[in-house]
Design a protein around this motif. Structure first.
Motif, PDB file in Angstrom:
ATOM      1  N   ARG A 159      46.142  44.152  39.972  1.00 21.11           N
ATOM      2  CA  ARG A 159      44.767  43.961  40.442  1.00 21.11           C
ATOM      3  C   ARG A 159      43.834  44.389  39.311  1.00 21.11           C
ATOM      4  N   VAL A 160      42.957  43.474  38.886  1.00 24.79           N
ATOM      5  CA  VAL A 160      42.006  43.751  37.811  1.00 24.79           C
ATOM      6  C   VAL A 160      40.593  43.652  38.367  1.00 24.79           C
ATOM      7  N   GLY A 161      39.680  44.312  37.736  1.00 23.29           N
ATOM      8  CA  GLY A 161      38.275  44.239  38.149  1.00 23.29           C
ATOM      9  C   GLY A 161      37.949  45.268  39.222  1.00 23.29           C
ATOM     10  N   LYS A 162      36.666  45.349  39.481  1.00 22.76           N
ATOM     11  CA  LYS A 162      36.155  46.292  40.476  1.00 22.76           C
ATOM     12  C   LYS A 162      35.860  45.530  41.761  1.00 22.76           C
ATOM     13  N   PRO A 163      35.787  46.245  42.883  1.00 21.11           N
ATOM     14  CA  PRO A 163      35.420  45.577  44.132  1.00 21.11           C
ATOM     15  C   PRO A 163      34.070  44.876  43.999  1.00 21.11           C
ATOM     16  N   GLY A 164      33.950  43.740  44.666  1.00 19.43           N
ATOM     17  CA  GLY A 164      32.702  42.974  44.629  1.00 19.43           C
ATOM     18  C   GLY A 164      31.613  43.619  45.470  1.00 19.43           C
ATOM     19  N   ARG A 165      30.466  42.939  45.577  1.00 21.11           N
ATOM     20  CA  ARG A 165      29.340  43.470  46.347  1.00 21.11           C
ATOM     21  C   ARG A 165      29.705  43.688  47.812  1.00 21.11           C
ATOM     22  N   ASN A 166      30.578  42.853  48.312  1.00 19.97           N
ATOM     23  CA  ASN A 166      30.978  42.991  49.713  1.00 19.97           C
ATOM     24  C   ASN A 166      32.049  44.066  49.910  1.00 19.97           C
ATOM     25  N   GLY A 167      32.454  44.744  48.845  1.00 15.78           N
ATOM     26  CA  GLY A 167      33.449  45.813  48.928  1.00 15.78           C
ATOM     27  C   GLY A 167      34.889  45.321  48.906  1.00 15.78           C
ATOM     28  N   ARG A 168      35.054  44.008  48.843  1.00 13.38           N
ATOM     29  CA  ARG A 168      36.389  43.427  48.825  1.00 13.38           C
ATOM     30  C   ARG A 168      36.998  43.539  47.437  1.00 13.38           C
ATOM     31  N   LYS A 169      38.272  43.975  47.396  1.00 13.67           N
ATOM     32  CA  LYS A 169      38.983  44.096  46.122  1.00 13.67           C
ATOM     33  C   LYS A 169      39.407  42.709  45.664  1.00 13.67           C
ATOM     34  N   PRO A 170      39.437  42.496  44.339  1.00 14.14           N
ATOM     35  CA  PRO A 170      39.864  41.184  43.827  1.00 14.14           C
ATOM     36  C   PRO A 170      41.350  40.945  44.114  1.00 14.14           C
ATOM     37  N   ASP A 171      41.733  39.664  44.204  1.00 14.88           N
ATOM     38  CA  ASP A 171      43.134  39.304  44.411  1.00 14.88           C
ATOM     39  C   ASP A 171      43.947  39.662  43.171  1.00 14.88           C
ATOM     40  N   PRO A 172      45.217  40.058  43.372  1.00 16.89           N
ATOM     41  CA  PRO A 172      46.053  40.385  42.215  1.00 16.89           C
ATOM     42  C   PRO A 172      46.427  39.121  41.428  1.00 16.89           C
ATOM     43  N   VAL A 173      46.690  39.338  40.140  1.00 11.65           N
ATOM     44  CA  VAL A 173      47.185  38.282  39.261  1.00 11.65           C
ATOM     45  C   VAL A 173      48.577  38.675  38.808  1.00 11.65           C
ATOM     46  N   SER A 174      49.360  37.711  38.345  1.00 17.45           N
ATOM     47  CA  SER A 174      50.707  38.004  37.838  1.00 17.45           C
ATOM     48  C   SER A 174      50.646  38.211  36.337  1.00 17.45           C
ATOM     49  N   ALA A 175      51.311  39.267  35.895  1.00 15.01           N
ATOM     50  CA  ALA A 175      51.369  39.575  34.472  1.00 15.01           C
ATOM     51  C   ALA A 175      52.771  40.102  34.147  1.00 15.01           C
ATOM     52  N   ARG A 176      53.202  39.871  32.910  1.00 14.76           N
ATOM     53  CA  ARG A 176      54.529  40.310  32.454  1.00 14.76           C
ATOM     54  C   ARG A 176      54.396  41.645  31.738  1.00 14.76           C
ATOM     55  N   ILE A 177      55.230  42.611  32.126  1.00 17.30           N
ATOM     56  CA  ILE A 177      55.188  43.937  31.507  1.00 17.30           C
ATOM     57  C   ILE A 177      55.755  43.844  30.098  1.00 17.30           C
ATOM     58  N   GLU A 178      54.943  44.259  29.120  1.00 14.90           N
ATOM     59  CA  GLU A 178      55.379  44.231  27.725  1.00 14.90           C
ATOM     60  C   GLU A 178      55.864  45.600  27.271  1.00 14.90           C
ATOM     61  N   ARG A 179      55.234  46.632  27.769  1.00 16.70           N
ATOM     62  CA  ARG A 179      55.627  48.016  27.498  1.00 16.70           C
ATOM     63  C   ARG A 179      54.946  48.879  28.544  1.00 16.70           C
ATOM     64  N   PRO A 180      55.306  50.165  28.641  1.00 13.51           N
ATOM     65  CA  PRO A 180      54.645  50.988  29.640  1.00 13.51           C
ATOM     66  C   PRO A 180      53.133  50.951  29.486  1.00 13.51           C
ATOM     67  N   GLY A 181      52.441  50.674  30.568  1.00 12.80           N
ATOM     68  CA  GLY A 181      50.986  50.650  30.560  1.00 12.80           C
ATOM     69  C   GLY A 181      50.343  49.371  30.055  1.00 12.80           C
ATOM     70  N   LEU A 182      51.140  48.344  29.696  1.00 13.17           N
ATOM     71  CA  LEU A 182      50.588  47.103  29.167  1.00 13.17           C
ATOM     72  C   LEU A 182      51.300  45.897  29.793  1.00 13.17           C
ATOM     73  N   ALA A 183      50.486  45.002  30.376  1.00 13.02           N
ATOM     74  CA  ALA A 183      51.007  43.754  30.935  1.00 13.02           C
ATOM     75  C   ALA A 183      50.254  42.597  30.307  1.00 13.02           C
ATOM     76  N   VAL A 184      50.928  41.477  30.087  1.00 11.40           N
ATOM     77  CA  VAL A 184      50.366  40.351  29.357  1.00 11.40           C
ATOM     78  C   VAL A 184      50.346  39.113  30.258  1.00 11.40           C
ATOM     79  N   ILE A 185      49.226  38.365  30.156  1.00 14.57           N
ATOM     80  CA  ILE A 185      49.132  37.054  30.791  1.00 14.57           C
ATOM     81  C   ILE A 185      48.963  36.058  29.639  1.00 14.57           C
ATOM     82  N   PRO A 186      49.997  35.256  29.358  1.00 13.08           N
ATOM     83  CA  PRO A 186      49.853  34.289  28.272  1.00 13.08           C
ATOM     84  C   PRO A 186      48.964  33.124  28.719  1.00 13.08           C
ATOM     85  N   ALA A 187      48.040  32.723  27.835  1.00  8.26           N
ATOM     86  CA  ALA A 187      47.173  31.569  28.107  1.00  8.26           C
ATOM     87  C   ALA A 187      47.721  30.382  27.332  1.00  8.26           C
ATOM     88  N   SER A 188      47.648  29.221  27.930  1.00  7.08           N
ATOM     89  CA  SER A 188      48.194  28.006  27.289  1.00  7.08           C
ATOM     90  C   SER A 188      47.366  27.609  26.102  1.00  7.08           C
TER      91      SER A 188
END
Length: 188
Positions: A159-188
């Motif tokens: 889950r990235v980002g902060k809650p919106g104005r309505n207090g709803r948390k953003p939907d999670p995205v999928s990311a690949r763990i590269e090392r502890p504390g770091l996940a990567v989303i490759p862009a085409s």
């Protein structure tokens, strides 16, 4: 553990079994055998050699028989060469058979190779994580929160980002763990 046919009795904590449909055998306690009768049994060391040749490992080694065949076994002599094959899919037991008519079958436990350890989890659910989006000529990163546990190379929900104005948390995205504390989303 032994599973022995009628008349053999039980041997102490061994790692093989003889199926109940084995060829006739003499009673283990019968000491009044003649020389010809005593020679009509297979030498248990032949079973050991058959297993060692089949597995490519000696008794006690990884892949080989756990223990030698019990020297008190009285299995009928086999006129043909013994055959060996894996019993089951785990490669933890070898089936040795006498292919003669009315022959016997015995199962020898082996020492299987250690299984690979499960991948070490480097990210736990709730851990803060940096999410990086990589593309041709650009990199964008943002702080996020891991939504599940994962090891290096695993795809997890973040889950990235902060809650919106309505207090709803953003939907999670999928990311690949590269090392502890770091996940990567490759862009085409």
């Amino acid at each position: 553990m032994h599973f022995i046919t009628k008349g053999l009795g039980f041997a102490p904590m061994a790692m093989f079994m003889v199926l109940p449909f084995c060829a006739p055998v003499a009673e283990a306690g019968n000491s009044a055998r003649t020389g010809a009768q005593a020679g009509s049994y297979i030498d248990p060391r032949l079973i050991d050699r058959t297993v060692a040749e089949f597995t490519g490992a000696n008794i006690g080694e990884v892949g080989g028989a756990r223990v030698p065949a019990d020297q008190r076994l009285r299995l009928a002599h086999c006129t043909q060469p013994l055959s060996a094959a894996w019993h089951g899919t785990s490669k933890s037991t070898v089936r040795v058979e006498c292919p003669d008519a009315g022959g016997w079958r015995i199962f020898i436990a082996t020492r299987p190779a250690p299984t690979a350890a499960a991948p070490q989890r480097v990210v736990k659910r709730g851990d803060p994580i940096t999410v990086v989006v990589r593309g041709r000529g650009f990199t964008v990163q943002q702080s996020g929160e891991a939504m599940e546990n994962g090891a290096i190379g695993d795809w997890i929900g973040v889950r990235v980002g902060k809650p919106g104005r309505n207090g709803r948390k953003p939907d999670p995205v999928s990311a690949r763990i590269e090392r502890p504390g770091l996940a990567v989303i490759p862009a085409s």
